[in-house]
Each structure stands twice: as structure tokens, then as C-alpha cells.
Design a protein around this motif. Structure first.
Motif, PDB file in Angstrom:
ATOM      1  N   ASP A 144       0.823  -1.214   0.000  1.00 55.99           N
ATOM      2  CA  ASP A 144       0.000   0.000   0.000  1.00 55.99           C
ATOM      3  C   ASP A 144       0.858   1.265   0.000  1.00 55.99           C
ATOM      4  O   ASP A 144       0.421   2.315  -0.466  1.00 55.99           O
ATOM      5  N   GLU A 145       2.070   1.179   0.506  1.00 57.07           N
ATOM      6  CA  GLU A 145       2.965   2.350   0.510  1.00 57.07           C
ATOM      7  C   GLU A 145       3.922   2.343  -0.679  1.00 57.07           C
ATOM      8  O   GLU A 145       4.777   3.229  -0.796  1.00 57.07           O
ATOM      9  N   GLY A 146       3.827   1.308  -1.528  1.00 54.45           N
ATOM     10  CA  GLY A 146       4.750   1.226  -2.655  1.00 54.45           C
ATOM     11  C   GLY A 146       6.154   0.851  -2.246  1.00 54.45           C
ATOM     12  O   GLY A 146       7.124   1.229  -2.909  1.00 54.45           O
ATOM     13  N   ARG A 147       6.281   0.106  -1.143  1.00 54.22           N
ATOM     14  CA  ARG A 147       7.603  -0.369  -0.708  1.00 54.22           C
ATOM     15  C   ARG A 147       7.463  -1.818  -0.278  1.00 54.22           C
ATOM     16  O   ARG A 147       7.018  -2.100   0.839  1.00 54.22           O
ATOM     17  N   PHE A 148       7.794  -2.717  -1.172  1.00 53.07           N
ATOM     18  CA  PHE A 148       7.665  -4.137  -0.820  1.00 53.07           C
ATOM     19  C   PHE A 148       8.494  -5.002  -1.765  1.00 53.07           C
ATOM     20  O   PHE A 148       8.978  -4.526  -2.804  1.00 53.07           O
ATOM     21  N   SER A 149       8.658  -6.243  -1.359  1.00 50.10           N
ATOM     22  CA  SER A 149       9.364  -7.205  -2.204  1.00 50.10           C
ATOM     23  C   SER A 149       8.576  -8.496  -2.256  1.00 50.10           C
ATOM     24  O   SER A 149       7.935  -8.885  -1.277  1.00 50.10           O
ATOM     25  N   VAL A 150       8.629  -9.153  -3.411  1.00 48.99           N
ATOM     26  CA  VAL A 150       8.013 -10.468  -3.570  1.00 48.99           C
ATOM     27  C   VAL A 150       9.145 -11.489  -3.715  1.00 48.99           C
ATOM     28  O   VAL A 150       9.928 -11.427  -4.672  1.00 48.99           O
ATOM     29  N   LEU A 151       9.256 -12.377  -2.720  1.00 50.64           N
ATOM     30  CA  LEU A 151      10.274 -13.422  -2.757  1.00 50.64           C
ATOM     31  C   LEU A 151       9.686 -14.627  -3.468  1.00 50.64           C
ATOM     32  O   LEU A 151       8.599 -15.086  -3.113  1.00 50.64           O
ATOM     33  N   CYS A 152      10.379 -15.133  -4.477  1.00 50.57           N
ATOM     34  CA  CYS A 152       9.849 -16.222  -5.295  1.00 50.57           C
ATOM     35  C   CYS A 152      10.667 -17.489  -5.068  1.00 50.57           C
ATOM     36  O   CYS A 152      11.890 -17.474  -5.190  1.00 50.57           O
ATOM     37  N   TYR A 153       9.952 -18.555  -4.740  1.00 48.85           N
ATOM     38  CA  TYR A 153      10.609 -19.832  -4.464  1.00 48.85           C
ATOM     39  C   TYR A 153      10.175 -20.870  -5.481  1.00 48.85           C
ATOM     40  O   TYR A 153       9.062 -20.813  -6.000  1.00 48.85           O
ATOM     41  N   ARG A 154      11.074 -21.808  -5.728  1.00 51.06           N
ATOM     42  CA  ARG A 154      10.716 -22.974  -6.536  1.00 51.06           C
ATOM     43  C   ARG A 154      11.218 -24.204  -5.794  1.00 51.06           C
ATOM     44  O   ARG A 154      12.407 -24.312  -5.495  1.00 51.06           O
ATOM     45  N   GLU A 155      10.329 -25.103  -5.488  1.00 51.06           N
ATOM     46  CA  GLU A 155      10.665 -26.296  -4.717  1.00 51.06           C
ATOM     47  C   GLU A 155      11.491 -25.938  -3.489  1.00 51.06           C
ATOM     48  O   GLU A 155      12.496 -26.578  -3.177  1.00 51.06           O
ATOM     49  N   GLY A 156      11.088 -24.869  -2.824  1.00 50.51           N
ATOM     50  CA  GLY A 156      11.726 -24.488  -1.569  1.00 50.51           C
ATOM     51  C   GLY A 156      12.972 -23.633  -1.690  1.00 50.51           C
ATOM     52  O   GLY A 156      13.488 -23.143  -0.691  1.00 50.51           O
TER      53      GLY A 156
END
Lengths: 107, 420
Positions: free
Chosen positions: B353-365
Motif C-alpha cells: 500500500d505504501e509502494g515499498r515491498f518485495s516479492v520473494l519467489c521460491y521454486r521447490e523451496g
């Protein structure tokens, strides 16, 4: 114009004249100094123009902003108290005599 | 045999960095850098952003001054084109009639925009954006009274341009065949979040929409876009941004192995061991065991350039750099580390909502990539963690209050801050 000295990890020195509005980063790129990559071209995105300001330096530098502080978390070599992004150091006459140490790696 | 002469075809980011890195690493033979465009090497990223608004000028785009090429003894040939590679004679032929003999050849030919295969694509006012000349033309068209701009393709170039044109006061509609923006590059989370930002800025987004034709006036000037569902969009400027194709024709004609790019080994050597390929035009081993990928980014071009320069100087190691990308849209700083296409799990940290974030992406852990908005520290730390493999598990990342900064500070390893 300012004389800027870049010290390589092996101790050798490269001294170059850098002119406003160039930055300490661009001074290195224009003189093909190995050890400054600056992949993002100076937009404080990548942290590959990391330098250590000489600890004995009395040269006045602009303060670090929040973005530069954040980008320095991701440098390839450890961040220290004297770490800066050379793309955020515009050259003025005041920077004459600045000595920066190049890290072992940038990426 | 040590190389005495290197020819580099293509004077973009990768070609220039190859030539510069060769000299910086002590190569003292002949270096020739051949570029088709009539100008010295320049940065492309600002062409879809600050260059269009005027915030970035021609001087800011230049990667090196003219005196650089003199002082570094690099023969820069601009406005000329290699028309043939003769692998047998280790020689390239220039369109101007000249010839260059080489011991090592580096293909840094880049890519060209895909053509929209519909009627009307050749009308006046229909542009692509790749070169400085393209950007100059576009800048002139955007520097004036409000236009109706249609952008075909919601990739990085299309969206950056859409955001820039909107900020300049133009009416902007983006037409995209996929159901979401940047479908190939971003997670659905970030893609949907970003689409909302564009809409809030006043950009109209038409997803799952395909262009059937472009219509024009009797004088041949574009007037509108006709979609397959029958919708007609009035437009007096249409920019096509539907991706690029690798420029590998020279390599294919010479007999090198090619398949959506010049095929190279882990050392970036083509099927002829004297010929390397880097950047947009090269397909190299990566993206998982047994796979080959082609990446279109400044980082990829620059890191591959240094890898090849080191190899030519007699060192060399397989290319293993962690890919990263950046974009600026809607006044946001987007940074992506790693390759997220195959992820099966994500953890979002920070404050969307504040435009400050990260999306951590995992594959098979395993962490495979991190997308960050307005979190430069996360991005830098993510690049280091992807390099060292010392990343947090998805469960750790889901712990309330988790941040990559505190994770990095608590578990310092090579490259992480030690002062905090």
C-alpha cells in the motif's frame, strides 16, 4: 576540476582530472579504471560503483541520501563506515585531492 | 595462441564493455568496435524514460567521450555494418567495403523490435523504440499538444513509455494480448499491483486484446487501432513494443549454430571457438540444468562482456552471474533479481500500500528471484543471497516482522553490511 586518486586493491594508484558535472564514477569510466562497473549508468540502482573513501580524507562530500544508503546494503564487497556509491559524488573543486579505494569486486 | 586482434560487432552496451574491459585487463593488441548506428555508444535504458521528458539529454546518454576511444586505442567504426563473417579466413567484411582480420570475434549485435504483423503497420505515426533515432522521433512527437497514444504491448518498453507519455499529458491506451501486464517477466502479484498504478495514473489498459489492423488517413498517417473484438481506438501515435528478436542472421549465414540467438557454451563461445556471442543476441546455458536462455538487459550484456574479455586475456570461467533488471514506471523504482518465471511459491514482505515491498519467489523451496518496489536494499541483498545461496526459507520470510535487511544484518556473510 578536481584531481581524484583511485587506489586499486593491489595498492597501485591512478590519478585523473575529473571535471564537473561528471561524478567520481564517471571519472573512473572515462579513464577506463578497472574496478568501477556502474552497470546502471549512475542511477543508484546497482551498487557496482562502490568505493571506500580514504579514512584520512578531509575532503568534504555531499551527505548520503536514503536510496544510496539502501543500495549500499547490496554491494559485492563488505560495506564499511566509509563506503559510498561513486555515482552519487558529483565532482566540484572541493573534491580536489580525494582518494578512494576500489573494492576487490563489484559484482 | 594469444589473441592479437579482436573485432567486436555491435557498439551497444555489450560491445563497448567488451572493448573497454579488454584494455582495462591489459590486452595490448588491436581492438575494433563496429557499430551500425551513426553515433558513439550510448545508454538505451533512458530512451523510454528520462530522455523523452528531457530530463536526460544527449550528453547524459553517452557511455564514453570521443577522447576515450583515442586514449584507449580502440578503433571505433560507426555508421558501418558488417555484411559477412568469413570463419575460414577469420575475417569480417564491412558494408563500406573494408575488411577486418581477427583472432577473436565477439558478436554483440543485440536485438531488433518485433514487427506487428497486421495491415497498417507501415503507416506514418507508427513507431518502435529501440535506437536513439527512434527516441528522438518519439520525443519530438510527444513534445507538444496532447495526443492520443496507443501502445501495443505491455512489456517494459511499452509500460515505461506509457507512463512517461501519460506524465507528459497525453492520452494513453495500452493494448496487450496477454491477460496481464509484463506476464513473462513479473509474478501475478506485482503485475496486478503495477497495473493498478498505471490505471491510477490515468493509463488505460486493455488486456487480452489483440490488434487486427491499424487504420490511416488518405495521406498515410495513422488514425486508429482496430482490435480483433471490433473495438476501434482513435490514435494519432502508435508505438509497438511487442518484444525483440535476436540479431543472429550474420552468425547463421556464417554457419554458426543459431536458434533464437547465437548458441554459446558456458564460456560464451559459439560453435566456432574463436567467436563469442554476448548480450541480447546470445543464447547461453542458464535458467536451470540443461536449459539455455537469452536475456535482454544491461546487466547481462555488461557481465557477459567482462566474462569474454577475461577469457580472451587468457583467464576465464563459465558465466554464472545472477541476472537482474530494473525499470522505472509511474515514478516507481522496480528491481528484479534472479529468474522468477518457474516459481511455485511467493512471500510478500513490506508494504504494497505504501509502494515499498518485495516479492520473494521460491521454486521447490529454493529462492529463485526477488522482485522489489521502492526497496533498493532488498534488491541488493537479494542479489547477494542468490549468489551465496544463504537465503531465508519461505517460512522464515513469512515470520511477522521479517525483513531482508535484518536477515542480512543478523547473518552477515561476504558482501553484507558489517557495520550495523
Amino acid at each position: 576540476m578536481a584531481k581524484i586518486t583511485y587506489q586499486h586493491p593491489d595498492g597501485t594508484l591512478t590519478v585523473v582530472d575529473v571535471q564537473a558535472p561528471d561524478t567520481v564514477m564517471r571519472g573512473a569510466k572515462l579513464n577506463n579504471i578497472d574496478g568501477i562497473e556502474a552497470q546502471c549508468g549512475g542511477s543508484a540502482q546497482c551498487g557496482t560503483c562502490h568505493v571506500y573513501i580514504d579514512e584520512a580524507s578531509t575532503v568534504p562530500l555531499p551527505p548520503m541520501d536514503e536510496v544510496e544508503d539502501d543500495v549500499l546494503y547490496g554491494t559485492a564487497c563488505p560495506r564499511r563506515e566509509n563506503s559510498r556509491l561513486s555515482c552519487q559524488l558529483p565532482v566540484t573543486d572541493d573534491l580536489d585531492g580525494l582518494l578512494v579505494h576500489l573494492p576487490e569486486a563489484q559484482s | 595462441m594469444a589473441a592479437r586482434s579482436v573485432a567486436v560487432i555491435g557498439a551497444g552496451q555489450g560491445g563497448l564493455e567488451t572493448a573497454a574491459a579488454l584494455r582495462a585487463k591489459g590486452f595490448d593488441g588491436r581492438i575494433t568496435l563496429v557499430g551500425e548506428e551513426p553515433v558513439p555508444p550510448y545508454q538505451r535504458p533512458p530512451l523510454s524514460k528520462g530522455f523523452l521528458t528531457g530530463a536526460v539529454g544527449h550528453v547524459d546518454l553517452t557511455l564514453r567521450t570521443e577522447s576515450f576511444f583515442e586514449s584507449q586505442d580502440i578503433d571505433l567504426v560507426t555508421g558501418d555494418r558488417v555484411c559477412r563473417i568469413d570463419l575460414f579466413r577469420s575475417r569480417v567484411e564491412l558494408a563500406s567495403g573494408g575488411r577486418l582480420d581477427y583472432d577473436r570475434l565477439v558478436l554483440a549485435t543485440g536485438s531488433r523490435p518485433r514487427v506487428l504483423p497486421v495491415p497498417g503497420a507501415n503507416l506514418d505515426g507508427v513507431l518502435t523504440l529501440r535506437t536513439l533515432a527512434d527516441a528522438e522521433e518519439l520525443r519530438a512527437l510527444l513534445d507538444g499538444p496532447p495526443r492520443q497514444v496507443a501502445v501495443v504491448g505491455a512489456g517494459f518498453v511499452g509500460l515505461e513509455l506509457a507512463s512517461t507519455a501519460r506524465a507528459l499529458g497525453h492520452e494513453v491506451t495500452v493494448v496487450e494480448a496477454q491477460p496481464r501486464v509484463l506476464a513473462r517477466a513479473l509474478t501475478p502479484q506485482l503485475s496486478h499491483w503495477l497495473a493498478d498504478r498505471h490505471r491510477q495514473q490515468g493509463v488505460r489498459l486493455l488486456m487480452s486484446s489483440e490488434v487486427a489492423a491499424l487504420s490511416g488517413s488518405a495521406s498515410g498517417r495513422v488514425e486508429g487501432v482496430l482490435l480483433r473484438d471490433g473495438t476501434r481506438l482513435p490514435a494519432d501515435l502508435v508505438v509497438i513494443g511487442i518484444g525483440v528478436l535476436p540479431r543472429s542472421e550474420l552468425a547463421a549465414d556464417a554457419g554458426l549454430l543459431v536458434g533464437d540467438g547465437v548458441l554459446v557454451d558456458p564460456w560464451l563461445r559459439s560453435s566456432d571457438r574463436s567467436v563469442y556471442a554476448i548480450g541480447d543476441c546470445a543464447r547461453f546455458p542458464g535458467g536451470g540444468p540443461g536449459r539455455h536462455i537469452r536475456l535482454e538487459s544491461v546487466q547481462n550484456a555488461s557481465d557477459q562482456a567482462r566474462c569474454v574479455a577475461t577469457a580472451i586475456c587468457g583467464g576465464g570461467a563459465p558465466y554464472t552471474a545472477v541476472p537482474w533488471f530494473w525499470s522505472e514506471q509511474c515514478a516507481l523504482r522496480l528491481q528484479m533479481a534472479g529468474l522468477t518465471a518457474d516459481h511455485d511459491e511467493t512471500v510478500t514482505v513490506g508494504h504494497p500500500d505504501e509502494g515499498r515491498f518485495s516479492v520473494l519467489c521460491y521454486r521447490e523451496g529454493a529462492l529463485v528471484g526477488v522482485e522489489s518496489v521502492g526497496r533498493p536494499a532488498d534488491h541488493g541483498i537479494a542479489r547477494r543471497l542468490l549468489t551465496t545461496g544463504a537465503w531465508p526459507s519461505a517460512d522464515e520470510a513469512r515470520t511477522p516482522g521479517f525483513t531482508l535487511k535484518s536477515f542480512a544484518v543478523e547473518r552477515p556473510s561476504e558482501g553484507l553490511p558489517t557495520h550495523a
